[in-house]
Design a protein around this motif. Structure first.
Motif, short mmCIF file in Angstrom:
data_model
loop_
_atom_site.label_atom_id
_atom_site.label_comp_id
_atom_site.label_asym_id
_atom_site.label_seq_id
_atom_site.Cartn_x
_atom_site.Cartn_y
_atom_site.Cartn_z
N VAL A 142 22.08 34.03 64.82
CA VAL A 142 20.87 34.24 65.63
C VAL A 142 21.15 33.80 67.07
O VAL A 142 21.38 32.62 67.34
CB VAL A 142 19.67 33.45 65.06
N ALA A 143 21.15 34.76 67.99
CA ALA A 143 21.36 34.44 69.40
C ALA A 143 20.19 33.61 69.91
O ALA A 143 19.04 33.89 69.61
CB ALA A 143 21.49 35.73 70.21
N HIS A 144 20.50 32.60 70.72
CA HIS A 144 19.46 31.66 71.11
C HIS A 144 19.78 30.99 72.44
O HIS A 144 20.92 31.02 72.92
CB HIS A 144 19.30 30.58 70.04
N CYS A 145 18.77 30.38 73.02
CA CYS A 145 18.96 29.48 74.14
C CYS A 145 17.92 28.37 74.02
O CYS A 145 16.86 28.56 73.42
CB CYS A 145 18.84 30.20 75.49
N TYR A 146 18.23 27.21 74.57
CA TYR A 146 17.28 26.11 74.53
C TYR A 146 17.64 25.08 75.60
O TYR A 146 18.77 25.04 76.08
CB TYR A 146 17.21 25.45 73.16
#
Length: 283
Positions: A80-84
């Motif tokens: 799952v591609a993500h950013c945070y």
């Protein structure tokens, strides 16, 4: 029991893969700038990120867009591609664990730990920070961290379930949150929103606060200000335009509430943003 050293450091690394699973890395990042802002990251392994200080956001390619506060545990999935991380003006400190293997794939297949579950809230923070750190306590056997991690994950899921059962109806809370986050209701008064869920305002306010840990008015304002942050990235929108789009009666009231939540004025927020065309964080 002494204070935990939360300075940025790697506290565990095991490059050898083991069946049925392996904790490959763990560490602290103090005042992290975040991950995946330029391009969403696909980690290729599982990870949990426990935010023990500060606040920010989590977003992923499935459409999740979540406010994150201290005490939140983020679950990262391999594909799952993500950013945070923190938004401008915010700070974010974390403890992370990276892991992989068939045993954790089984957790995902069972839906005990699978999208869309990406955030759990676990308090008290010091207690849970020690629990996660204890996963990688010194051990001669590299398989022990894998076993400990499953125990702490099970306890975390149980704690969240018990908290929800004890404090009320989680489905009701999700409905109330959707109403408050809907821009169509930002100008509505709270009694009108309470009426939509069949409660008096006072009962609605108390029930929401018991379940969410904050008042419905504050929850809605956080959603409004996060939307304002996104609009402030648009060069064609003045602060007055953003104030109107977010339902404020004038720019003065917008600026005051924005600074209360973000610690900086809308104009100051804009000055902190990267120049257009340069590498930047999404807002």
């Amino acid at each position: 029991m002494g204070a935990i050293d939360t300075t940025s450091r790697l506290v565990w690394q095991n490059i050898n893969k083991h069946e049925p699973g392996n904790v490959s890395m763990a560490g602290f990042i103090r005042h992290s700038p975040g991950i995946g802002w330029d391009k969403m990251r696909v980690l290729g392994r599982y990870a949990v990120v426990y935010v023990h200080e500060g606040a920010g956001v989590y977003r992923d390619a499935r459409g999740a867009d979540l406010a994150v506060t201290a005490g939140d545990l983020l679950v990262v999935y391999p594909d799952v591609a993500h950013c945070y991380g923190p938004l401008p003006g915010q700070k974010w400190s974390e403890f992370y664990l990276v892991f992989e293997g068939a045993v954790f794939d089984a957790w995902r297949r069972s839906a005990a730990l699978a999208p869309p579950r990406v955030r759990l809230h676990l308090e008290p923070v010091d207690f849970w920070l020690r629990r996660w750190l204890d996963v990688v306590a010194i051990s001669r056997d590299p398989l022990q961290p894998m076993a400990r991690l499953q125990m702490v994950l099970a306890d975390a899921l149980a704690a969240e379930h018990v908290a929800a059962a004890q404090t009320g109806d989680l489905a009701w809370l999700e409905r109330a949150q959707r109403l408050l986050a809907d821009a169509a209701h930002w100008r509505a008064d709270m009694p009108a929103i309470a009426d939509k869920v069949g409660l008096s305002y006072e009962t609605f306010r108390k029930k929401f606060a018991a379940l969410a840990g904050e008042s419905p008015a504050r929850y809605r304002m956080v959603q409004v200000i996060q939307h304002a942050c996104r609009l402030l990235h648009e060069p064609g929108m003045s602060n007055a335009d953003v104030a109107e789009a977010c339902g404020f009666c004038d720019e003065f009231h917008f600026s005051r509430r924005f600074k209360q939540l973000m610690g900086v004025s809308p104009s100051g927020f804009r000055k902190m943003l990267p120049v257009r065309g340069a590498t930047k964080k999404p807002a």
